[in-house]
Design a protein around this motif. Sequence first.
Motif, short mmCIF file in Angstrom:
data_model
loop_
_atom_site.label_atom_id
_atom_site.label_comp_id
_atom_site.label_asym_id
_atom_site.label_seq_id
_atom_site.Cartn_x
_atom_site.Cartn_y
_atom_site.Cartn_z
N TRP A 297 21.57 -2.56 61.14
CA TRP A 297 20.41 -2.17 60.34
C TRP A 297 20.76 -1.01 59.41
O TRP A 297 20.45 -1.04 58.22
CB TRP A 297 19.24 -1.77 61.25
N LEU A 298 21.43 0.01 59.95
CA LEU A 298 21.78 1.18 59.14
C LEU A 298 22.70 0.79 57.98
O LEU A 298 22.49 1.22 56.84
CB LEU A 298 22.44 2.24 60.02
N LEU A 299 23.69 -0.05 58.25
CA LEU A 299 24.62 -0.46 57.19
C LEU A 299 23.92 -1.27 56.11
O LEU A 299 24.26 -1.17 54.93
CB LEU A 299 25.78 -1.27 57.79
N ALA A 300 22.94 -2.05 56.49
CA ALA A 300 22.20 -2.86 55.52
C ALA A 300 21.26 -2.03 54.67
O ALA A 300 20.93 -2.43 53.55
CB ALA A 300 21.42 -3.95 56.24
N HIS A 301 20.86 -0.87 55.16
CA HIS A 301 19.87 -0.06 54.45
C HIS A 301 20.42 1.22 53.84
O HIS A 301 19.67 1.99 53.25
CB HIS A 301 18.70 0.26 55.39
N GLN A 302 21.71 1.45 53.98
CA GLN A 302 22.30 2.64 53.37
C GLN A 302 22.57 2.39 51.89
O GLN A 302 22.50 1.26 51.42
CB GLN A 302 23.59 3.03 54.09
N GLU A 303 22.91 3.42 51.17
CA GLU A 303 23.29 3.30 49.75
C GLU A 303 24.73 3.70 49.59
O GLU A 303 25.08 4.83 49.92
CB GLU A 303 22.39 4.17 48.88
N PRO A 304 25.59 2.84 49.12
CA PRO A 304 25.34 1.42 48.91
C PRO A 304 25.39 0.68 50.23
O PRO A 304 26.10 1.08 51.16
CB PRO A 304 26.50 1.00 48.00
N PRO A 305 24.65 -0.42 50.35
CA PRO A 305 24.67 -1.16 51.61
C PRO A 305 26.01 -1.86 51.83
O PRO A 305 26.70 -2.22 50.88
CB PRO A 305 23.55 -2.19 51.42
N ASP A 306 26.36 -2.02 53.08
CA ASP A 306 27.55 -2.79 53.46
C ASP A 306 27.04 -4.07 54.10
O ASP A 306 27.02 -4.22 55.33
CB ASP A 306 28.43 -1.99 54.42
N LEU A 307 26.60 -5.00 53.26
CA LEU A 307 25.91 -6.19 53.73
C LEU A 307 26.82 -7.14 54.50
O LEU A 307 26.38 -7.76 55.47
CB LEU A 307 25.25 -6.91 52.56
N ASP A 308 28.06 -7.25 54.10
CA ASP A 308 28.97 -8.14 54.81
C ASP A 308 29.18 -7.68 56.25
O ASP A 308 29.12 -8.49 57.19
CB ASP A 308 30.31 -8.24 54.09
N ARG A 309 29.39 -6.41 56.43
CA ARG A 309 29.60 -5.90 57.80
C ARG A 309 28.30 -5.95 58.58
O ARG A 309 28.29 -6.28 59.78
CB ARG A 309 30.13 -4.46 57.76
N ALA A 310 27.18 -5.65 57.92
CA ALA A 310 25.88 -5.72 58.60
C ALA A 310 25.63 -7.15 59.10
O ALA A 310 25.17 -7.34 60.23
CB ALA A 310 24.76 -5.27 57.66
N LEU A 311 25.94 -8.13 58.27
CA LEU A 311 25.76 -9.52 58.68
C LEU A 311 26.68 -9.86 59.85
O LEU A 311 26.25 -10.49 60.83
CB LEU A 311 26.04 -10.47 57.52
N ALA A 312 27.93 -9.45 59.78
CA ALA A 312 28.86 -9.73 60.87
C ALA A 312 28.36 -9.12 62.18
O ALA A 312 28.43 -9.77 63.24
CB ALA A 312 30.25 -9.20 60.53
N LEU A 313 27.82 -7.92 62.12
CA LEU A 313 27.29 -7.28 63.32
C LEU A 313 26.04 -8.00 63.81
O LEU A 313 25.86 -8.19 65.02
CB LEU A 313 27.00 -5.81 63.06
N ALA A 314 25.17 -8.42 62.89
CA ALA A 314 23.96 -9.16 63.29
C ALA A 314 24.33 -10.46 63.98
O ALA A 314 23.73 -10.83 65.00
CB ALA A 314 23.08 -9.41 62.07
N GLN A 315 25.34 -11.14 63.46
CA GLN A 315 25.81 -12.37 64.10
C GLN A 315 26.38 -12.09 65.49
O GLN A 315 26.13 -12.83 66.44
CB GLN A 315 26.86 -13.06 63.22
N GLN A 316 27.14 -11.02 65.60
CA GLN A 316 27.72 -10.64 66.89
C GLN A 316 26.60 -10.36 67.90
O GLN A 316 26.69 -10.78 69.05
CB GLN A 316 28.62 -9.42 66.73
N ALA A 317 25.58 -9.65 67.46
CA ALA A 317 24.48 -9.32 68.36
C ALA A 317 23.78 -10.57 68.88
O ALA A 317 23.46 -10.68 70.06
CB ALA A 317 23.48 -8.39 67.66
N VAL A 318 23.55 -11.54 67.99
CA VAL A 318 22.89 -12.78 68.39
C VAL A 318 23.78 -13.58 69.35
O VAL A 318 23.29 -14.15 70.32
CB VAL A 318 22.50 -13.62 67.15
N GLN A 319 25.08 -13.57 69.10
CA GLN A 319 26.00 -14.28 70.00
C GLN A 319 26.02 -13.64 71.38
O GLN A 319 26.07 -14.32 72.40
CB GLN A 319 27.41 -14.31 69.41
N GLN A 320 25.99 -12.33 71.42
CA GLN A 320 26.07 -11.61 72.69
C GLN A 320 24.74 -11.59 73.42
O GLN A 320 24.71 -11.49 74.65
CB GLN A 320 26.56 -10.18 72.47
N SER A 321 23.65 -11.65 72.67
CA SER A 321 22.33 -11.58 73.29
C SER A 321 21.41 -12.60 72.62
O SER A 321 20.48 -12.24 71.90
CB SER A 321 21.79 -10.15 73.13
#
Length: 132
Positions: free
Chosen positions: A52-76
């Motif tokens: 969430w923080l990476l997606a909402h920072q300036e500038p956002p790091d959307l690729d890493r935020a997405l990778a982390l979101a995918q990891q979270a869904v896979q793990q939980s």
Amino acid sequence: ELVTGDKPSAMAHFALSNIFWQEGNPTNAEWHLEQAYNLDQQFVSVINNLAWLLAHQEPPDLDRALALAQQAVQQSPNDPDGWIRLIRSRLVLREPEKAQAALARAMEAFADAPATRDRIKEAAAAMGVTTN
């Protein structure tokens, strides 16, 4: 000791990240989340907060935020908020088809939980993503 000692704690860094975030210091919050993640890459709350923080920072790091979101869904996979974050991440990256696919997978994951399915569907619909 729990942060700077020989055996730092992911939980201590996570707690400090929340304190820094509440104090309006996202830079230090991110640093502590990164430390917590490096110590425990299975800590889903850390993964979600960092995404969430990476997606909402300036500038956002959307690729890493997405990778982390995918990891979270896979793990939980039973975390509805993780699915909602994944759908939102796909939309932010202008990938509406993948957002819709994530919604479909979430509907399958919660086939036996109608209230949770409805919650995810409502959140997705508010973002403009619907099931066919």
